[in-house]
Design a protein around this motif. Structure first.
Motif, PDB file in Angstrom:
ATOM      1  N   GLN A 148       0.808  -1.221   0.000  1.00 29.18           N
ATOM      2  CA  GLN A 148       0.000   0.000   0.000  1.00 29.18           C
ATOM      3  C   GLN A 148       0.843   1.275   0.000  1.00 29.18           C
ATOM      4  O   GLN A 148       0.288   2.369  -0.083  1.00 29.18           O
ATOM      5  N   LEU A 149       2.146   1.127   0.079  1.00 28.06           N
ATOM      6  CA  LEU A 149       3.032   2.284   0.140  1.00 28.06           C
ATOM      7  C   LEU A 149       3.483   2.712  -1.248  1.00 28.06           C
ATOM      8  O   LEU A 149       3.645   1.885  -2.149  1.00 28.06           O
ATOM      9  N   ASN A 150       3.739   3.981  -1.381  1.00 29.40           N
ATOM     10  CA  ASN A 150       4.307   4.534  -2.617  1.00 29.40           C
ATOM     11  C   ASN A 150       5.821   4.660  -2.538  1.00 29.40           C
ATOM     12  O   ASN A 150       6.420   5.378  -3.346  1.00 29.40           O
ATOM     13  N   PHE A 151       6.419   4.015  -1.595  1.00 30.63           N
ATOM     14  CA  PHE A 151       7.872   4.042  -1.417  1.00 30.63           C
ATOM     15  C   PHE A 151       8.300   2.692  -0.859  1.00 30.63           C
ATOM     16  O   PHE A 151       7.490   1.965  -0.280  1.00 30.63           O
ATOM     17  N   PRO A 152       9.563   2.317  -1.014  1.00 30.72           N
ATOM     18  CA  PRO A 152       9.997   0.982  -0.596  1.00 30.72           C
ATOM     19  C   PRO A 152      10.330   0.899   0.895  1.00 30.72           C
ATOM     20  O   PRO A 152      10.775   1.864   1.514  1.00 30.72           O
ATOM     21  N   LEU A 153      10.091  -0.281   1.442  1.00 32.02           N
ATOM     22  CA  LEU A 153      10.594  -0.639   2.770  1.00 32.02           C
ATOM     23  C   LEU A 153      11.927  -1.353   2.573  1.00 32.02           C
ATOM     24  O   LEU A 153      11.999  -2.342   1.838  1.00 32.02           O
ATOM     25  N   LEU A 154      12.957  -0.867   3.250  1.00 29.77           N
ATOM     26  CA  LEU A 154      14.304  -1.385   3.052  1.00 29.77           C
ATOM     27  C   LEU A 154      14.751  -2.216   4.252  1.00 29.77           C
ATOM     28  O   LEU A 154      14.530  -1.830   5.401  1.00 29.77           O
ATOM     29  N   GLY A 155      15.415  -3.331   3.975  1.00 21.85           N
ATOM     30  CA  GLY A 155      15.933  -4.176   5.051  1.00 21.85           C
ATOM     31  C   GLY A 155      17.059  -5.054   4.560  1.00 21.85           C
ATOM     32  O   GLY A 155      16.844  -6.232   4.251  1.00 21.85           O
ATOM     33  N   ALA A 156      18.252  -4.495   4.496  1.00 21.37           N
ATOM     34  CA  ALA A 156      19.396  -5.259   3.985  1.00 21.37           C
ATOM     35  C   ALA A 156      19.725  -6.443   4.868  1.00 21.37           C
ATOM     36  O   ALA A 156      20.356  -7.404   4.412  1.00 21.37           O
ATOM     37  N   ASN A 157      19.334  -6.383   6.150  1.00 23.46           N
ATOM     38  CA  ASN A 157      19.639  -7.504   7.039  1.00 23.46           C
ATOM     39  C   ASN A 157      18.387  -8.253   7.485  1.00 23.46           C
ATOM     40  O   ASN A 157      18.374  -8.869   8.560  1.00 23.46           O
TER      41      ASN A 157
END
Length: 611
Positions: A162-171
């Motif tokens: 539902q977001l217009n931007f990414p959720l980031l999680g390199a780990n």
């Protein structure tokens, strides 16, 4: 009441799971040059990064537990509606590119967030209120926080969609492939008129403690290696892809420590370690610690002369972080000129943004009606205000309901063991009025989305547990009178800014009383005195079943024994809902049914006077 608008969808940058890197993206912006005008002679450009963290489901400046506008002793305001006004103001004040980031813990923390996770879960036409609000701000990216996993991975994935931007999680990685299951980073290419693009890498890191705190939701599905370890993999990748600047958004505090001790090989609060040990990082937006850190300059240990700037804005949208930097062109690349500066800006002088307010108003009103519904009555007024320094009926109520729930589910030999329960004073502002009790009264007593477990422990382990809990108190030199704040929240190696209230556990018995003194004249580790069960000295070998929450049983707070103790009950039911259900079923809350004075603070065996 107008219908809240649906969020405008656009291409989500690096939104797909399972990728190890992301495609570059383009952001168009006006250039800033040394001469003040664009052109082929452009030699310098300015860049600003605005940031938030630990918004915890706050859209409006509203306290759902008090049913009034939010206020605290510093007169901070909260919520995304005010955050957007500040961000819009700061954008308008700059004639150069501005990026907006968040450092995690977004979808848990208020009845608003709870309602759209559990009562009317998001999906289909039900859009998360935080998605509505944050999409209107126009974030470029957000790091995952540990509380993003509280409601399970499916709901998190729905929120992500539902977001217009990414959720980031390199780990946040796949247990088999060890590759990130969320986008680890994005690359922003900022157009500069008649000059090479300014290329900005944004790396997202989350908290390794997720593996402990939400192991029931993530075990076998995701792993969470250390921030430093993953940053060392992906920052070089960003530099190799031409990034002139690398910004990290890290849901990990600035003061190196771990509430879970050595239960994991990776520290909980590792932002400073990333700055020191990972080459190529320029600035870090910090989250998780709920601190206001306008600027902290950290010397790199791997790049001579390099300094990395850390900034953490105050939680719930009380403040917005601002990084400002200037870069100079050298051929096809840009490099920093002078130091990056940072600060945090309050939101309490800002008016709420009307677009955010309109988008979420209907959901806000629905939740206000929900939390104000009456579920029972209380025979007397009860408060948690002094629960950290004296035995209070309202905490006894939590222990009573927890113990009853576990007791009713036990079978076999475990059913014959005596019951204990632990509870912490999560919210000292919680209270039950005499008379009608609402959902918000009960929910305000238990503000975390913890689930209930039962573990088998011995009397000796209970003693160790209580001694560890007593680390919460500072040393004193008399029986008082002494102020509450001069007694509580002691600084420890794992809590360098003071032990939080949620890491002070009170232990109580169900069938018989567990009684004890906490003697602050004694050194840490020897403070529990007069420890008795059923009126006799506690037998170190006696076995008990102890009701605990999933945070504590998973290692949160690093309490001894409980993480490894045999689990005899785990029905994955939320404690807050158990409390509400008990009130609905029984109708009346009467302390005569569950309250007793079982523990006290003493100094050299003399009861203390706490003002």
């Amino acid at each position: 009441m107008s219908t809240p608008p649906q969020p405008t969808r656009r291409a989500v940058v690096a939104g797909a799971a399972g990728v190890a890197a992301t495609a570059a993206t383009t952001a168009t912006a006006s250039p800033a040059t040394a001469a003040g005008s664009p052109g082929s002679s452009s030699r310098t450009i300015k860049l600003s990064v605005l940031g938030t963290t630990d918004l915890h489901g706050n859209v409006f400046n509203w306290d759902y537990y008090k049913d009034t506008e939010f206020d605290d002793s510093a007169h901070n305001d909260i919520g995304v509606a005010k955050v957007k006004t500040v961000i819009d103001r700061e954008r308008a004040a700059r004639d150069h590119p501005v990026l907006v980031l968040d450092a995690g813990d977004t979808i848990q923390g208020t009845p608003l967030a709870y309602y759209y996770a559990k009562v009317q879960p998001i999906g289909g036409n039900v859009i998360h209120p935080m998605a509505r609000a944050m999409n209107l701000i126009g974030y470029d990216a957000a790091a995952l926080g540990n509380h993003e996993f509280n409601y399970g991975i499916p709901l998190l994935r729905t929120f992500e969609s539902q977001l217009n931007f990414p959720l980031l999680g390199a780990n946040a990685v796949d247990p088999v492939t060890k590759r990130p299951v969320f986008a680890p980073y994005i690359i922003k290419r900022i157009k500069v008129d008649r000059a090479p693009d300014l290329v900005v890498g944004i790396l997202g890191l989350t908290n390794p403690g997720i593996a402990i705190w939400d192991h029931a939701n993530v075990e076998g599905k995701m792993e969470f290696p250390g921030l430093v370890e993953q940053a060392k993999k992906f920052v070089p990748e960003l530099k190799a892809k031409g990034c002139d600047v690398v910004i990290v958004s890290a849901h990990s505090g600035p003061n190196t420590s771990s509430s879970y001790g050595d239960a994991l090989p990776y520290p909980e609060n590792a932002a400073t370690l990333v700055a020191q040990e990972v080459a190529g990082v320029d600035a870090i937006l910090v989250g998780h610690a709920h601190l206001d850190v306008p600027t902290r300059v950290v010397d790199s240990l791997v790049t001579e002369g390099k300094q990395v700037v850390l900034c953490e804005p105050l939680f719930w949208g009380k403040k917005v972080a601002v990084f400002d930097m200037e870069l100079e062109r050298h051929g096809r690349r840009w490099s920093l000129v002078g130091p990056i500066t940072s600060t945090t800006l309050p939101t309490n002088t800002a008016e709420p943004d009307p677009d955010v307010s309109a988008a979420v108003q209907e959901q806000h009103d629905t939740v206000i009606d929900y939390v104000n519904s009456v579920v029972g009555t209380s025979t007397v007024a009860m408060s948690a205000d002094r629960a950290v320094v004296e035995d209070t009926p309202i905490i006894d109520f939590v222990n009573y309901v927890q113990a009853l729930t576990v007791r009713a589910a036990l079978t076999g030999a475990d059913a014959a063991l005596p019951m204990l329960s632990i509870a912490a004073p999560f919210n000292r502002g919680a209270s039950f009025p005499q008379g009608d009790v609402t959902i918000r009264d009960v929910a305000g007593l238990y503000i975390f989305d913890n689930t209930l477990l039962g573990s088998r422990v011995t009397g000796a382990q209970v003693k160790d547990y209580l001694e560890f809990s007593a680390n919460y108190f500072k040393a004193v030199d008399n029986a008082g009178p002494v102020a509450i704040d001069d007694v509580i929240r002691a600084v420890t190696p794992s809590a360098p800014t003071g032990t939080p209230d949620y890491n002070y556990d009170i232990v109580a018995g169900l069938e018989d009383r567990l009684t004890y003194d906490i003697d602050l004249a004694q050194p840490v580790g020897s403070r529990i005195t007069n420890l008795q069960y059923a009126g006799a000295a506690l037998d170190p070998a006696q076995e008990f079943v102890m009701a605990v929450n999933n945070y504590r049983q998973g290692g949160g707070g690093n309490f001894p024994h409980i993480k490894d103790a045999p689990v005899v009950y785990n029905a994955q039911v939320e404690i807050r809902q158990l409390l509400i259900d008990w009130v609905v079923a029984n109708g009346e809350i009467d302390p005569a049914q569950f309250a007793s004075m079982d523990w006290r603070l003493v100094y050299d065996q003399t009861p203390m006077t706490i003002t």
